[in-house]
Design a protein around this motif. Structure first.
Motif, PDB file in Angstrom:
ATOM      1  N   LYS A 362       0.832  -1.214   0.000  1.00 48.28           N
ATOM      2  CA  LYS A 362       0.000   0.000   0.000  1.00 48.28           C
ATOM      3  C   LYS A 362       0.865   1.263   0.000  1.00 48.28           C
ATOM      4  CE  LYS A 362      -3.575  -0.313   2.910  1.00 48.28           C
ATOM      5  NZ  LYS A 362      -4.334  -0.754   4.114  1.00 48.28           N
ATOM      6  N   GLN A 363       1.977   1.218   0.733  1.00 45.22           N
ATOM      7  CA  GLN A 363       2.899   2.362   0.731  1.00 45.22           C
ATOM      8  C   GLN A 363       3.525   2.551  -0.650  1.00 45.22           C
ATOM      9  OE1 GLN A 363       5.761   2.072   3.936  1.00 45.22           O
ATOM     10  NE2 GLN A 363       4.162   1.572   5.429  1.00 45.22           N
ATOM     11  N   ASP A 364       3.907   1.420  -1.304  1.00 40.82           N
ATOM     12  CA  ASP A 364       4.529   1.504  -2.633  1.00 40.82           C
ATOM     13  C   ASP A 364       3.571   2.109  -3.669  1.00 40.82           C
ATOM     14  OD1 ASP A 364       6.853   0.414  -1.667  1.00 40.82           O
ATOM     15  OD2 ASP A 364       6.375  -1.644  -2.298  1.00 40.82           O
ATOM     16  N   PHE A 365       2.277   1.841  -3.527  1.00 38.86           N
ATOM     17  CA  PHE A 365       1.292   2.302  -4.516  1.00 38.86           C
ATOM     18  C   PHE A 365       0.498   3.517  -4.007  1.00 38.86           C
ATOM     19  CE2 PHE A 365       2.078  -2.020  -5.944  1.00 38.86           C
ATOM     20  CZ  PHE A 365       2.092  -1.887  -7.320  1.00 38.86           C
ATOM     21  N   GLU A 366       1.085   4.212  -3.046  1.00 39.71           N
ATOM     22  CA  GLU A 366       0.385   5.334  -2.418  1.00 39.71           C
ATOM     23  C   GLU A 366      -0.094   6.363  -3.438  1.00 39.71           C
ATOM     24  OE1 GLU A 366       1.093   8.446   1.305  1.00 39.71           O
ATOM     25  OE2 GLU A 366       2.736   7.177   0.574  1.00 39.71           O
ATOM     26  N   LEU A 367       0.781   6.770  -4.363  1.00 39.21           N
ATOM     27  CA  LEU A 367       0.426   7.782  -5.348  1.00 39.21           C
ATOM     28  C   LEU A 367      -0.656   7.289  -6.300  1.00 39.21           C
ATOM     29  CD1 LEU A 367       3.927   9.291  -6.250  1.00 39.21           C
ATOM     30  CD2 LEU A 367       2.120  10.325  -4.843  1.00 39.21           C
ATOM     31  N   MET A 368      -0.509   6.065  -6.760  1.00 41.75           N
ATOM     32  CA  MET A 368      -1.493   5.521  -7.699  1.00 41.75           C
ATOM     33  C   MET A 368      -2.848   5.349  -7.018  1.00 41.75           C
ATOM     34  SD  MET A 368      -0.941   2.189 -10.134  1.00 41.75           S
ATOM     35  CE  MET A 368      -2.037   1.845 -11.494  1.00 41.75           C
ATOM     36  N   ILE A 369      -2.824   4.969  -5.734  1.00 37.78           N
ATOM     37  CA  ILE A 369      -4.071   4.837  -4.974  1.00 37.78           C
ATOM     38  C   ILE A 369      -4.783   6.181  -4.882  1.00 37.78           C
ATOM     39  CG2 ILE A 369      -5.008   4.370  -2.661  1.00 37.78           C
ATOM     40  CD1 ILE A 369      -2.821   2.196  -2.379  1.00 37.78           C
ATOM     41  N   GLU A 370      -4.004   7.245  -4.638  1.00 37.19           N
ATOM     42  CA  GLU A 370      -4.584   8.595  -4.568  1.00 37.19           C
ATOM     43  C   GLU A 370      -5.140   9.016  -5.918  1.00 37.19           C
ATOM     44  OE1 GLU A 370      -1.752  11.319  -3.034  1.00 37.19           O
ATOM     45  OE2 GLU A 370      -1.693  10.413  -1.027  1.00 37.19           O
ATOM     46  N   GLU A 371      -4.379   8.734  -6.994  1.00 37.80           N
ATOM     47  CA  GLU A 371      -4.809   9.115  -8.329  1.00 37.80           C
ATOM     48  C   GLU A 371      -6.123   8.454  -8.715  1.00 37.80           C
ATOM     49  OE1 GLU A 371      -1.622   8.100 -10.898  1.00 37.80           O
ATOM     50  OE2 GLU A 371      -0.266   9.674 -10.155  1.00 37.80           O
ATOM     51  N   LYS A 372      -6.282   7.190  -8.325  1.00 41.33           N
ATOM     52  CA  LYS A 372      -7.471   6.428  -8.685  1.00 41.33           C
ATOM     53  C   LYS A 372      -8.600   6.617  -7.674  1.00 41.33           C
ATOM     54  CE  LYS A 372      -6.282   3.689 -12.280  1.00 41.33           C
ATOM     55  NZ  LYS A 372      -7.126   3.274 -13.413  1.00 41.33           N
ATOM     56  N   HIS A 373      -8.325   7.432  -6.615  1.00 39.01           N
ATOM     57  CA  HIS A 373      -9.288   7.556  -5.519  1.00 39.01           C
ATOM     58  C   HIS A 373      -9.704   6.175  -5.016  1.00 39.01           C
ATOM     59  CE1 HIS A 373      -9.748  11.301  -7.952  1.00 39.01           C
ATOM     60  NE2 HIS A 373      -9.644  11.847  -6.731  1.00 39.01           N
ATOM     61  N   ALA A 374      -8.695   5.315  -4.868  1.00 32.29           N
ATOM     62  CA  ALA A 374      -8.936   3.909  -4.517  1.00 32.29           C
ATOM     63  C   ALA A 374      -8.965   3.705  -3.011  1.00 32.29           C
ATOM     64  CB  ALA A 374      -7.858   3.026  -5.139  1.00 32.29           C
ATOM     65  N   LEU A 394       3.802 -11.000  -5.121  1.00 30.72           N
ATOM     66  CA  LEU A 394       2.457 -11.512  -5.374  1.00 30.72           C
ATOM     67  C   LEU A 394       1.407 -10.458  -5.035  1.00 30.72           C
ATOM     68  CD1 LEU A 394       0.465 -13.898  -5.921  1.00 30.72           C
ATOM     69  CD2 LEU A 394       0.671 -14.463  -3.510  1.00 30.72           C
ATOM     70  N   PHE A 395       1.492  -9.914  -3.829  1.00 33.89           N
ATOM     71  CA  PHE A 395       0.526  -8.900  -3.413  1.00 33.89           C
ATOM     72  C   PHE A 395       0.628  -7.649  -4.290  1.00 33.89           C
ATOM     73  CE2 PHE A 395      -1.313  -9.724   1.015  1.00 33.89           C
ATOM     74  CZ  PHE A 395      -1.300 -11.100   0.844  1.00 33.89           C
ATOM     75  N   ALA A 396       1.858  -7.251  -4.602  1.00 41.07           N
ATOM     76  CA  ALA A 396       2.060  -6.044  -5.406  1.00 41.07           C
ATOM     77  C   ALA A 396       1.440  -6.189  -6.792  1.00 41.07           C
ATOM     78  CB  ALA A 396       3.551  -5.737  -5.522  1.00 41.07           C
ATOM     79  N   ASN A 397       1.631  -7.328  -7.421  1.00 42.54           N
ATOM     80  CA  ASN A 397       1.091  -7.538  -8.755  1.00 42.54           C
ATOM     81  C   ASN A 397      -0.432  -7.588  -8.758  1.00 42.54           C
ATOM     82  OD1 ASN A 397       3.214  -7.876 -10.935  1.00 42.54           O
ATOM     83  ND2 ASN A 397       4.040  -9.246  -9.381  1.00 42.54           N
ATOM     84  N   LEU A 398      -1.013  -8.173  -7.712  1.00 45.00           N
ATOM     85  CA  LEU A 398      -2.471  -8.244  -7.654  1.00 45.00           C
ATOM     86  C   LEU A 398      -3.077  -6.864  -7.388  1.00 45.00           C
ATOM     87  CD1 LEU A 398      -2.914 -11.618  -5.735  1.00 45.00           C
ATOM     88  CD2 LEU A 398      -3.513 -11.160  -8.109  1.00 45.00           C
ATOM     89  N   VAL A 399      -2.471  -6.115  -6.476  1.00 44.08           N
ATOM     90  CA  VAL A 399      -2.958  -4.751  -6.218  1.00 44.08           C
ATOM     91  C   VAL A 399      -2.781  -3.893  -7.472  1.00 44.08           C
ATOM     92  CG1 VAL A 399      -2.521  -2.633  -4.914  1.00 44.08           C
ATOM     93  CG2 VAL A 399      -2.633  -4.831  -3.725  1.00 44.08           C
ATOM     94  N   SER A 400      -1.609  -4.001  -8.097  1.00 44.14           N
ATOM     95  CA  SER A 400      -1.341  -3.238  -9.324  1.00 44.14           C
ATOM     96  C   SER A 400      -2.337  -3.590 -10.413  1.00 44.14           C
ATOM     97  CB  SER A 400       0.083  -3.534  -9.801  1.00 44.14           C
ATOM     98  OG  SER A 400       0.319  -2.950 -11.065  1.00 44.14           O
ATOM     99  N   ASN A 401      -2.639  -4.869 -10.537  1.00 42.78           N
ATOM    100  CA  ASN A 401      -3.583  -5.322 -11.558  1.00 42.78           C
ATOM    101  C   ASN A 401      -4.969  -4.711 -11.337  1.00 42.78           C
ATOM    102  OD1 ASN A 401      -3.954  -7.484 -13.804  1.00 42.78           O
ATOM    103  ND2 ASN A 401      -5.685  -7.839 -12.435  1.00 42.78           N
ATOM    104  N   SER A 402      -5.412  -4.685 -10.049  1.00 37.15           N
ATOM    105  CA  SER A 402      -6.732  -4.112  -9.748  1.00 37.15           C
ATOM    106  C   SER A 402      -6.760  -2.614 -10.006  1.00 37.15           C
ATOM    107  CB  SER A 402      -7.090  -4.401  -8.286  1.00 37.15           C
ATOM    108  OG  SER A 402      -7.312  -5.778  -8.091  1.00 37.15           O
TER     109      SER A 402
END
Length: 511
Positions: A362-374, A394-402
């Motif tokens: 979640k920390q690694d994808f913080e910016l993308m999460i904000e951008e997507k309002h996820a 595994l977790f990173a790829n699944l979160v990234s995929n979603s």
């Protein structure tokens, strides 16, 4: 005074009776006085004991007894018992004239006068030596047989009563199952079965099958005293009495754990070969298609630049295209390297807290999460044995995929459950453990048609164009590889424009 005439029918009958006694050969019939002195002797006595009448009449009948019987005064005790009770019977070893022994069955009967006073004894002896030897041989054979069963080490051989209660226990049973005889006799045999088998009624079904068909054969995991499991092949045989009534069961178990593990290892090795062959085919496809595409573009753009190098605007435009193709090439090569390295990462398995893994992702994808309002919500996740780095991927790829395959306001829900292999729909043969952690990643993204469930986990297989959604087409293939590296499995359910659900199954135990 009454005159008794000789040669009357009574006298003739008495003479015939005495002649019959004298000439009987299968029984020694002798007359003793009240002190045990031999008074007469028939042919059967001579045949059995080898004394002639002239050699033995007048001697005490104890002459036929062995020293140990004489030491215990067995002859005197038999006489006393016959005098008191009317008769005395006994079997035992007796001595012939030549010193050899025979097994005699004897009956001493007290003889009385008209006033009921004991005046002597009849002694009837039958030679049962052959019967005794046969019985001893049979007994010895039975003892050897029971000894053989008791000491067999490679098979658990146990006796059950008609209700499945354990009545005896051999060395093989102790060796295989871990219980001593004193610990297990009297308990029901279903103690060896797993909880799942007991709940499904397997032990009773096997007993009923043996009752109906004579025997029941089965293979499966069984429980040892220490809680570990072994793969046992068992045969339960119904045992019947003289009137064909059921009196119990024999149960023979052999520990085939090594054979089962060898079969599983062979199956795993075969499956790995199939996977390798499939991956080689995919790599061949990548080399001939996906990697060829940016190479072809680089070559084409270079030729165009070379032929139009004087046109500055043209050259700038195609240099940018060439740069993008080169970067795409680098990204694909890196993705392939990451995929190939998974096979070589044999790091020792450690306890991995999946909650911490998710927090890092979640920390690694913080910016993308904000951008997507996820939003990402999760239940409490378990700690499992695994490779920390790979599970992070595994977790990173699944979160990234979603996140990637969704529009605005993405919602990712993560949950976990403990399930048995039997609860997994269409599990692959590679799943050999009994219990698995099921981790579910569910999103509200663009989803996919269910017919593409298998394709999405293949290398560089994309359901959507690169112009619409970024990526290499290798993320879900990496997830599949990581799950397999952990002796697990990943599958997915999707519906177009309604989201996707990814289920990962990782073993609870790593043995």
């Amino acid at each position: 005074m009454i005159e008794i005439r000789k040669n009357t029918p009574l006298e003739k009958n008495n003479e015939l009776y005495h002649r019959m006694i004298e000439e009987i050969q299968d029984y020694a019939i002798i007359l003793l006085d009240k002190n045990g002195i031999i008074q007469n002797w028939n042919r059967g006595a001579e045949k059995i004991k080898l004394y002639k009448e002239t050699e033995i009449v007048g001697k005490h009948f104890s002459i036929f007894y062995l020293p140990e019987d004489l030491a215990n005064d067995l002859p005197g005790l038999l006489i006393a018992k016959a005098e008191k009770n009317g008769s005395a019977s006994q079997e035992g070893w007796r001595k012939r004239k030549d010193g050899t022994k025979f097994w005699g069955s004897i009956t001493i009967t007290a003889l009385h006068d008209n006033d009921n006073n004991v005046i002597g004894f009849s002694k009837v002896t039958r030679d049962l030596t052959e019967k005794k030897i046969a019985e001893d041989h049979l007994k010895m054979s039975e003892e050897r047989y029971h000894k053989m069963i008791a000491e067999v080490q490679d098979y658990a051989i146990i006796l059950l009563n008609e209700n499945g209660i354990i009545e005896n226990w051999n060395a093989g049973a102790e060796n295989i199952k871990g219980y001593t005889a004193s610990e297990i006799i009297g308990k029901r045999f279903d103690i060896f079965y797993t909880k799942e088998d007991r709940e499904s009624g397997l032990p009773d079904r096997l007993l009923n099958e043996a009752r109906e068909k004579g025997k029941a054969i089965h293979e499966g995991w069984r429980m040892r005293k220490n809680g570990s499991q072994f793969w046992g092949t068992i045969v339960i045989t119904a045992l019947h009495g003289k009137n064909n009534e059921l009196i119990g069961f024999s149960k023979v178990t052999r520990d085939l754990t090594e054979k089962k593990l060898d079969e599983q290892r062979l199956l795993t090795y075969t499956r790995e070969l199939e996977i390798k062959n499939s991956e080689l085919e995919q790599f061949a496809y990548v080399a001939s298609h996906d990697l060829q595409e940016p190479l072809r573009k680089i070559q084409t753009f270079a030729e165009l630049i070379q032929t139009n190098y004087a046109d500055e605007a043209f050259v700038k435009k195609y240099f940018e295209k060439l740069d993008r193709s080169a970067k795409r090439m680098v990204m694909l090569v890196k993705a392939l390297l990451n995929y190939s390295r998974l096979d070589k990462d044999k790091s020792e398995l450690t306890d991995v807290d999946l909650n911490l893994v998710l927090d890092e992702v979640k920390q690694d994808f913080e910016l993308m999460i904000e951008e997507k309002h996820a939003t990402i919500t999760s239940e409490k996740l378990p700690v499992i044995k695994g490779n920390q780095t790979q599970l992070g991927q595994l977790f990173a790829n699944l979160v990234s995929n979603s996140l990637k395959f969704s529009e605005d306001k993405t919602h990712i829900k993560i949950s976990s459950h403990i399930v048995t292999k039997n609860q997994i729909k269409n599990p692959p043969l590679s799943l050999t453990n009994r219990n698995y952690v099921q981790i579910i990643f569910e999103d509200n993204g663009i989803g996919f048609e269910q017919q593409y469930e298998k394709i999405i986990f293949s290398l560089f297989q994309r359901l959507h164009g690169k112009q619409d959604y970024a990526g290499t087409g290798i993320g879900l293939a990496l997830c599949k590889k990581i799950a397999e590296n952990h002796n697990g499995y990943i599958t997915a359910i999707g519906e177009l424009n309604k989201g996707a659900k990814f289920m990962i199954y990782l073993p609870v135990d790593t043995d």
